[in-house]
Design a protein around this motif. Structure first.
Motif, PDB file in Angstrom:
ATOM      1  N   CYS A  27     -15.761  25.621  21.836  1.00  0.00           N
ATOM      2  CA  CYS A  27     -15.067  24.643  20.978  1.00  0.00           C
ATOM      3  C   CYS A  27     -14.600  25.288  19.681  1.00  0.00           C
ATOM      4  O   CYS A  27     -13.441  25.113  19.275  1.00  0.00           O
ATOM      5  CB  CYS A  27     -15.985  23.476  20.641  1.00  0.00           C
ATOM      6  SG  CYS A  27     -16.241  22.320  21.971  1.00  0.00           S
ATOM      7  N   GLN A  28     -15.492  26.004  19.035  1.00  0.00           N
ATOM      8  CA  GLN A  28     -15.142  26.617  17.753  1.00  0.00           C
ATOM      9  C   GLN A  28     -13.976  27.580  17.907  1.00  0.00           C
ATOM     10  O   GLN A  28     -13.037  27.578  17.116  1.00  0.00           O
ATOM     11  CB  GLN A  28     -16.353  27.342  17.157  1.00  0.00           C
ATOM     12  CG  GLN A  28     -16.122  27.818  15.743  1.00  0.00           C
ATOM     13  CD  GLN A  28     -15.837  26.657  14.799  1.00  0.00           C
ATOM     14  OE1 GLN A  28     -16.584  25.690  14.753  1.00  0.00           O
ATOM     15  NE2 GLN A  28     -14.744  26.747  14.057  1.00  0.00           N
ATOM     16  N   PHE A  31     -10.717  25.571  18.614  1.00  0.00           N
ATOM     17  CA  PHE A  31     -10.193  24.927  17.412  1.00  0.00           C
ATOM     18  C   PHE A  31      -9.666  25.944  16.399  1.00  0.00           C
ATOM     19  O   PHE A  31      -8.683  25.679  15.710  1.00  0.00           O
ATOM     20  CB  PHE A  31     -11.254  24.038  16.772  1.00  0.00           C
ATOM     21  CG  PHE A  31     -11.709  22.899  17.655  1.00  0.00           C
ATOM     22  CD1 PHE A  31     -10.865  22.326  18.593  1.00  0.00           C
ATOM     23  CD2 PHE A  31     -12.996  22.409  17.555  1.00  0.00           C
ATOM     24  CE1 PHE A  31     -11.278  21.268  19.409  1.00  0.00           C
ATOM     25  CE2 PHE A  31     -13.428  21.360  18.362  1.00  0.00           C
ATOM     26  CZ  PHE A  31     -12.565  20.788  19.287  1.00  0.00           C
ATOM     27  N   ASN A  32     -10.294  27.109  16.322  1.00  0.00           N
ATOM     28  CA  ASN A  32      -9.814  28.156  15.408  1.00  0.00           C
ATOM     29  C   ASN A  32      -8.480  28.739  15.865  1.00  0.00           C
ATOM     30  O   ASN A  32      -7.584  28.965  15.062  1.00  0.00           O
ATOM     31  CB  ASN A  32     -10.844  29.279  15.278  1.00  0.00           C
ATOM     32  CG  ASN A  32     -12.034  28.898  14.438  1.00  0.00           C
ATOM     33  OD1 ASN A  32     -12.020  27.904  13.708  1.00  0.00           O
ATOM     34  ND2 ASN A  32     -13.105  29.662  14.560  1.00  0.00           N
ATOM     35  N   PRO A  35      -5.533  25.108  16.429  1.00  0.00           N
ATOM     36  CA  PRO A  35      -5.940  23.964  15.597  1.00  0.00           C
ATOM     37  C   PRO A  35      -5.354  22.626  16.051  1.00  0.00           C
ATOM     38  O   PRO A  35      -5.931  21.578  15.781  1.00  0.00           O
ATOM     39  CB  PRO A  35      -5.445  24.332  14.197  1.00  0.00           C
ATOM     40  CG  PRO A  35      -4.999  25.734  14.250  1.00  0.00           C
ATOM     41  CD  PRO A  35      -4.888  26.162  15.675  1.00  0.00           C
ATOM     42  N   GLU A  36      -4.249  22.679  16.765  1.00  0.00           N
ATOM     43  CA  GLU A  36      -3.641  21.442  17.253  1.00  0.00           C
ATOM     44  C   GLU A  36      -4.547  20.716  18.255  1.00  0.00           C
ATOM     45  O   GLU A  36      -4.392  19.519  18.485  1.00  0.00           O
ATOM     46  CB  GLU A  36      -2.265  21.716  17.870  1.00  0.00           C
ATOM     47  CG  GLU A  36      -2.261  22.518  19.160  1.00  0.00           C
ATOM     48  CD  GLU A  36      -2.301  24.035  19.008  1.00  0.00           C
ATOM     49  OE1 GLU A  36      -1.877  24.717  19.956  1.00  0.00           O
ATOM     50  OE2 GLU A  36      -2.765  24.536  17.956  1.00  0.00           O
ATOM     51  N   THR A  37      -5.512  21.420  18.819  1.00  0.00           N
ATOM     52  CA  THR A  37      -6.428  20.786  19.780  1.00  0.00           C
ATOM     53  C   THR A  37      -7.487  19.942  19.089  1.00  0.00           C
ATOM     54  O   THR A  37      -8.095  19.089  19.728  1.00  0.00           O
ATOM     55  CB  THR A  37      -7.117  21.832  20.679  1.00  0.00           C
ATOM     56  OG1 THR A  37      -7.903  22.715  19.868  1.00  0.00           O
ATOM     57  CG2 THR A  37      -6.104  22.610  21.496  1.00  0.00           C
ATOM     58  N   TRP A  38      -7.710  20.190  17.806  1.00  0.00           N
ATOM     59  CA  TRP A  38      -8.733  19.445  17.075  1.00  0.00           C
ATOM     60  C   TRP A  38      -8.518  17.944  17.207  1.00  0.00           C
ATOM     61  O   TRP A  38      -9.447  17.181  17.458  1.00  0.00           O
ATOM     62  CB  TRP A  38      -8.752  19.892  15.618  1.00  0.00           C
ATOM     63  CG  TRP A  38      -9.761  19.172  14.780  1.00  0.00           C
ATOM     64  CD1 TRP A  38      -9.491  18.327  13.749  1.00  0.00           C
ATOM     65  CD2 TRP A  38     -11.180  19.227  14.882  1.00  0.00           C
ATOM     66  NE1 TRP A  38     -10.664  17.855  13.201  1.00  0.00           N
ATOM     67  CE2 TRP A  38     -11.725  18.392  13.899  1.00  0.00           C
ATOM     68  CE3 TRP A  38     -12.057  19.900  15.739  1.00  0.00           C
ATOM     69  CZ2 TRP A  38     -13.087  18.205  13.721  1.00  0.00           C
ATOM     70  CZ3 TRP A  38     -13.418  19.709  15.561  1.00  0.00           C
ATOM     71  CH2 TRP A  38     -13.915  18.875  14.559  1.00  0.00           C
ATOM     72  N   ARG A  42     -11.238  14.416  18.435  1.00  0.00           N
ATOM     73  CA  ARG A  42     -11.851  13.884  17.226  1.00  0.00           C
ATOM     74  C   ARG A  42     -12.521  12.528  17.408  1.00  0.00           C
ATOM     75  O   ARG A  42     -13.195  12.056  16.517  1.00  0.00           O
ATOM     76  CB  ARG A  42     -10.819  13.789  16.117  1.00  0.00           C
ATOM     77  CG  ARG A  42     -10.436  15.201  15.667  1.00  0.00           C
ATOM     78  CD  ARG A  42      -9.716  15.195  14.417  1.00  0.00           C
ATOM     79  NE  ARG A  42     -10.598  14.780  13.336  1.00  0.00           N
ATOM     80  CZ  ARG A  42     -10.262  14.767  12.087  1.00  0.00           C
ATOM     81  NH1 ARG A  42      -9.056  15.127  11.746  1.00  0.00           N
ATOM     82  NH2 ARG A  42     -11.092  14.377  11.150  1.00  0.00           N
ATOM     83  N   SER A  46     -16.916  13.109  21.354  1.00  0.00           N
ATOM     84  CA  SER A  46     -16.096  14.242  21.783  1.00  0.00           C
ATOM     85  C   SER A  46     -16.936  15.430  22.241  1.00  0.00           C
ATOM     86  O   SER A  46     -16.495  16.203  23.084  1.00  0.00           O
ATOM     87  CB  SER A  46     -15.133  14.664  20.680  1.00  0.00           C
ATOM     88  OG  SER A  46     -15.829  15.117  19.541  1.00  0.00           O
ATOM     89  N   GLU A  47     -18.154  15.572  21.708  1.00  0.00           N
ATOM     90  CA  GLU A  47     -19.018  16.677  22.135  1.00  0.00           C
ATOM     91  C   GLU A  47     -19.348  16.552  23.622  1.00  0.00           C
ATOM     92  O   GLU A  47     -19.344  17.539  24.356  1.00  0.00           O
ATOM     93  CB  GLU A  47     -20.318  16.732  21.317  1.00  0.00           C
ATOM     94  CG  GLU A  47     -20.118  16.979  19.838  1.00  0.00           C
ATOM     95  CD  GLU A  47     -19.805  15.713  19.049  1.00  0.00           C
ATOM     96  OE1 GLU A  47     -19.950  14.583  19.583  1.00  0.00           O
ATOM     97  OE2 GLU A  47     -19.392  15.851  17.887  1.00  0.00           O
TER      98      GLU A  47
END
Length: 134
Positions: A27-28, A31-32, A35-38, A42, A46-47
């Motif tokens: 995930c990290q 997202f890094n 970023p558009e996937t964040w 949300r 979501s986890e």
């Protein structure tokens, strides 16, 4: 410890010895790097969604790289599903690359040239399977 002769399976087996849950690492990185996937994850819970998505993806990867007994077909189903969500296919495929890169970083010196070659071929094959042309 006995590992599979399949370099893709081997990469997951070795990672399992180092990390009980790849979800936070994947995930990290996702997202890094994207970023558009964040915004896609949300919402509350979501986890669990991401963990489930990763587990199903790993099952599909292992089947795609191995016997191809049926689980790999989930990739084609999810391509169509994500098309419906408006997810670009390149972004869909990027998730597989994020998984590979996460495993590579986690394994460090245990990441072998055979794993690298097998993953490169796997990613190319998944792109072709998903209808991405180079």
């Amino acid at each position: 410890m006995s590992t599979s002769p399949n370099p893709i399976e081997q990469s997951f087996e070795l990672a399992a010895w180092r990390c009980a849950d790849l979800t936070p690492l994947v995930c990290q990185r996702l997202f890094n790097e994207h970023p558009e996937t964040w915004a896609m994850f949300r919402s509350q819970g979501s986890e669990l969604v991401m963990g489930s998505m990763l587990a199903l993806t790993i099952e599909a990867i292992l089947d795609f790289a191995g016997e191809r007994s049926g689980q790999f077909r989930m990739i084609a189903c999810e391509v169509a599903s994500h098309d419906g969500y408006g997810t670009p296919r390149e972004l869909f495929i990027a998730f597989f690359t994020v998984i590979r890169d996460t495993l590579r970083d986690l394994l460090g010196d245990e990441w072998s040239p055979e794993m690298s070659c097998a993953w490169e071929q796997l990613l190319t094959d998944i792109e072709a399977f998903a209808g991405i042309t180079a």
